[in-house]
Enzyme design. Sequence first.
Site, short mmCIF file in Angstrom:
data_model
loop_
_atom_site.label_atom_id
_atom_site.label_comp_id
_atom_site.label_asym_id
_atom_site.label_seq_id
_atom_site.Cartn_x
_atom_site.Cartn_y
_atom_site.Cartn_z
CG HIS A 60 -5.28 9.88 13.79
ND1 HIS A 60 -5.91 9.47 12.64
CD2 HIS A 60 -6.05 9.45 14.82
CE1 HIS A 60 -7.01 8.80 12.95
NE2 HIS A 60 -7.11 8.77 14.27
CE1 TYR A 69 -9.60 6.72 3.79
CE2 TYR A 69 -9.39 6.07 6.10
CZ TYR A 69 -8.81 6.38 4.87
OH TYR A 69 -7.45 6.37 4.75
CG HIS A 81 0.50 5.27 9.75
ND1 HIS A 81 -0.75 4.80 9.46
CD2 HIS A 81 0.46 6.61 9.53
CE1 HIS A 81 -1.54 5.78 9.07
NE2 HIS A 81 -0.84 6.90 9.12
CD GLU A 95 -1.73 10.69 8.89
OE1 GLU A 95 -2.79 10.02 9.00
OE2 GLU A 95 -0.64 10.18 8.59
CG HIS A 109 -1.90 1.09 1.29
ND1 HIS A 109 -3.22 0.89 0.95
CD2 HIS A 109 -1.79 2.40 1.61
CE1 HIS A 109 -3.88 2.03 1.06
NE2 HIS A 109 -3.03 2.96 1.47
CG HIS A 164 -3.36 7.12 12.95
ND1 HIS A 164 -2.19 7.77 13.26
CD2 HIS A 164 -3.58 7.34 11.63
CE1 HIS A 164 -1.72 8.37 12.18
NE2 HIS A 164 -2.53 8.12 11.17
#
Length: 467
Positions: free
Chosen positions: A388, A370, A355, A361, A311, A394
């Site tokens: 975050h 989402y 991560h 963010e 990803h 998160h």
Amino acid sequence: MRVTQFDTRDPYSYATGLGNHETEALKGALPIGHNSPQKAPYGLYAEKISGTAFTAPRAENKQAWVYRVLPSCAHSAFEPLDDDVNPGTTDAAQPNLLPEFHLVPNQTRWDPFDLVPGVDWVRGLRLLAGAGDPATKTGVAYYVYTASQSMGADTAFYSADGDFLIVPQTGALDIETEMGRLFVRPMEICVIPRGIRYRVSLHEGVPVRGYILELFQGHFSLPELGPIGSNCLANERDFQVPVASYRVQQTKDAAADDDRRCLLQAKFGGRLFQATQKHTPFDVAAWHGTYYPFKYDLGRFNTIGTISYDHPDPSIYTVLTATTNAHPGTAVADLVIFPPRWLVGEDTFRPPSYHRNVMSEFMGLIAGDYIAKGGGKGGFQPAGASLHNVMSSHGPDAGAFEKATNETLVPDKVGQGSMAFMFESCYMMGVTDWGLKACQKVQEHYSEESWDGLKIYFDPCGRPRGE
């Protein structure tokens, strides 16, 4: 066509692209060959608007020359804006737009923000989070906005503190700026540069709601593409720029026009002020330059991604960026979107990974769901948000993890009917008192409800899960 199919038609015409533009609403109003003639055409005044220092490098220099009926300096002294000088609103509280932030490491998520009755664009601004200081031109601020009535016909607003990046979630914004008109709907974004005066009307009286990133530091530009090449992501030609449009006399009585007073509201150092002037600020008959408002249809974003495995980082979804000069590749602010897209990675956990990020963010949801978060009551919902912060852990909630690790991996188009976005910044974000308490939208058990359900599957013998 790779554009959003809007329910509401845009009534205006635009220039296209991000570069130097020139436009005139009255033929011959734009001087040819120079900027400040001894006598401008039609008895207009020439005025320069500088968005950067005069000596900024040519590639970064932001400026515009406008040709208007009266200079913008022709107004009364500014006074603090309060209810006594803001007739026509029913909101008794002065919006707290001062950057007073509380730094907290907790993962934070908000339920959808309310549509507030009786407020216009200015009174409907609510400061949620941010960092830095508009006085020293450092950092950013994040707002949610709501409005249930149009600004007065003779009212204009500007922010001296920073550029407004506006992300509508509900309702269309009919924006009259000094430099022309913009019609901005959900699934579009627009940028109103620092100092540009504008007025927000509601289309057919429908209330509006959405998000704003105010950039205290620099200006937005397209991200560099590097190995991607010369196209993809947001293409320059798809940005729309207003064309000159000026107001004519409102009455046939010159004396009455002289007595008519327009209201000019300003955000300066986080405080609101108001002045009056005898002529509308929307009197620019022609302009040229590189400093202007613009809008963009998110449906035109050319998404790229892996066609093999893993990803990629969300930076591949960056629409606009404002970079720091000291640290190339590090953003004061990025606008990142998560549009409908194909996922085809083989042997890959397809949602975003768990991560911790040196960047903060802030996410909002315009429509739909989402991929990494559960929706519905108490989840990540349209008109809600999450933050975050720097190095706050998160990732997908427990349900999303179980689904992603057990599904059959076939090509899958995700996000249909959905659009999420992220404001990403190198700054540690603080949250205001309103954002933490007064708004009453914080999901108190967000962390536990998202990740307490994660199971331990570790087996030192290496047996497949479930055996």
